[in-house]
Design an enzyme around this catalytic site. Structure first.
Site, mmCIF file in Angstrom:
data_model
loop_
_atom_site.group_PDB
_atom_site.id
_atom_site.type_symbol
_atom_site.label_atom_id
_atom_site.label_comp_id
_atom_site.label_asym_id
_atom_site.label_seq_id
_atom_site.Cartn_x
_atom_site.Cartn_y
_atom_site.Cartn_z
ATOM 1 N N LEU A 1 0.874 -1.170 0.010
ATOM 2 C CA LEU A 1 0.093 -0.045 -0.102
ATOM 3 C C LEU A 1 1.089 1.474 -0.068
ATOM 4 C CD1 LEU A 1 -2.520 -1.409 2.617
ATOM 5 C CD2 LEU A 1 -3.072 -1.042 0.267
ATOM 6 N N PRO A 2 0.406 2.415 -0.361
ATOM 7 C CA PRO A 2 1.130 3.579 -0.812
ATOM 8 C C PRO A 2 1.635 4.332 0.527
ATOM 9 C CG PRO A 2 -1.213 3.977 -1.169
ATOM 10 C CD PRO A 2 -1.148 2.551 -0.742
ATOM 11 N N THR B 1 6.451 0.356 2.494
ATOM 12 C CA THR B 1 7.481 1.161 2.976
ATOM 13 C C THR B 1 6.532 2.236 4.082
ATOM 14 O OG1 THR B 1 9.051 0.878 1.384
ATOM 15 C CG2 THR B 1 9.691 2.666 3.012
ATOM 16 N N LYS C 1 15.037 -1.069 5.138
ATOM 17 C CA LYS C 1 14.464 -0.377 3.809
ATOM 18 C C LYS C 1 14.751 1.021 3.605
ATOM 19 C CE LYS C 1 11.812 0.155 0.117
ATOM 20 N NZ LYS C 1 12.350 -0.057 -1.084
ATOM 21 N N LYS D 1 8.379 10.484 0.048
ATOM 22 C CA LYS D 1 7.972 9.860 1.514
ATOM 23 C C LYS D 1 9.108 8.718 1.868
ATOM 24 C CE LYS D 1 6.229 5.670 1.234
ATOM 25 N NZ LYS D 1 5.710 4.510 1.138
#
Ligand code: NAD
Length: 304
Positions: free
Chosen positions: A67-68, A97, A172, A241
């Site tokens: 998901l974003p 992430t 990550k 982001k």
């Protein structure tokens, strides 16, 4: 062939490629996305369409999410029709992430319902998702990692980086700061070289034969910038982001961030001028405008 249903929520650039890969490797899939279009395409692959995240979690013990943003991941897991309301789910494998803080928060909220979070972001882009060659950075209990391993191995190379959720996210963010910085740096030097009169295709060939080679010069520039297609498959807004999440975590740890701050400014300028949905390889465009050149490697341009 596996006969266990796997849930997958989020069929975007990454999720849809993972769905394709999981179907090809014999997994039965139950899927959900807020948009009907990728749902139809997933059903065409043989996936079963669910009507909500809770519906997915009624049908599968293992639910993957791609998901974003951190906010969407929290809502999908714990909202009104969220995963926590499902009757069958035992573990959520969060492939998005979302940052270490949200991963820990999500883990605690899921644990209240007896559901385990495997914090499990990935790297390797849409091609890695499609081909099952992602780096998979899991953090969570060893037995849950073991249970998820057959699915994770279909997606790429799983690493158990730590047993506490959040550590996968930190790994990550470290990875993506490197990817964000090298793409930004490659864009800057390519614009400088073209302004000086160098041929961009020759520049990339030389960089890739020398010590300046990066993933940006080996893959992103040849595939999406030189041909001017800007279709690598990762939104500039999502990279921004990730860089901001890195800065937030580094600030909490008190580690130096001078380079990361410069990288963040460049990404914020990219989303401001290109839009957050633009492909992240458009980072070169505002630099081209400022310099009055184009990093164009198309043969037709060079033959003119
Ligand atoms: P994307 O925006 O292409 O896909 C997100 C999907 O989630 C979309 O299909 C969207 O419709 C769906 N969605 C949004 N809100 C929803 C909701 N409430 N319920 C159900 N579905 C919803 O993003 P992406 O590029 O696939 O990235 C997904 C995650 O993976 C992000 O966290 C990103 O940072 C990370 N990531 C992306 C890449 C890449 O190369 N694209 C690589 C590694 C990691």
């Amino acid at each position: 062939m596996s006969t266990t249903d796997i849930g997958l929520i989020g069929l975007g650039n990454m999720g849809f490629q993972m769905a394709t890969r999981l179907r090809e490797t014999g997994h039965r899939l139950v899927v959900f996305d807020a948009r009907p279009e990728p749902m139809d395409r997933a059903v065409a692959l043989g996936a079963v369409a669910a009507t909500s995240p809770a519906d997915v979690a009624d049908r599968a013990e293992t639910v993957l999410t791609s998901l974003p943003t951190p906010e969407v991941s929290l809502a999908v897991a714990t909202g009104g029709e969220g995963i926590i309301h499902g009757s069958r789910v035992r573990r959520v494998v969060e492939l998005s992430t979302i940052g270490a803080q949200t991963a820990r928060q999500l883990s605690a909220l899921l644990a209240e319902r007896g559901i385990t979070l495997l914090d499990c972001p990935v790297s390797g882009g849409t091609a890695g998702a499609r081909n099952g060659t992602l780096a998979v950075m899991a953090a969570g209990p060893e037995d849950e990692f073991g249970s998820a391993t057959p699915v994770l191995e279909a997606l790429g190379r799983p690493f158990l980086v730590a047993t506490e959720p959040g550590a996968g996210q930190t790994m990550k963010l470290v990875n993506n700061l490197m990817a964000a910085a090298t793409l930004a740096a490659t864009a800057e030097v390519m614009v400088m070289g073209v302004k000086a009169g160098l041929d961009p295709t020759v520049m990339i060939d030389v960089l890739n034969a020398g010590s300046g080679a990066t993933h940006a010069s080996r893959d992103k520039f040849p595939r999406s910038v030189l041909p001017r297609t800007f279709d690598f498959g990762f939104a500039a807004g999502l990279m921004t982001k990730d860089v901001l999440l890195y800065l937030h975590e580094a600030a909490e740890l008190g580690t130096p961030t001078e380079l990361a701050e410069a990288v963040a400014r460049r990404w914020e300028a990219t989303t401001a001028s290109q839009g957050s949905d633009a492909d992240f390889t458009t980072i070169v465009k505002p630099l081209e405008s400022a310099a009055g050149v184009i990093v164009d490697g198309r043969d037709d341009r060079r033959n003119h």
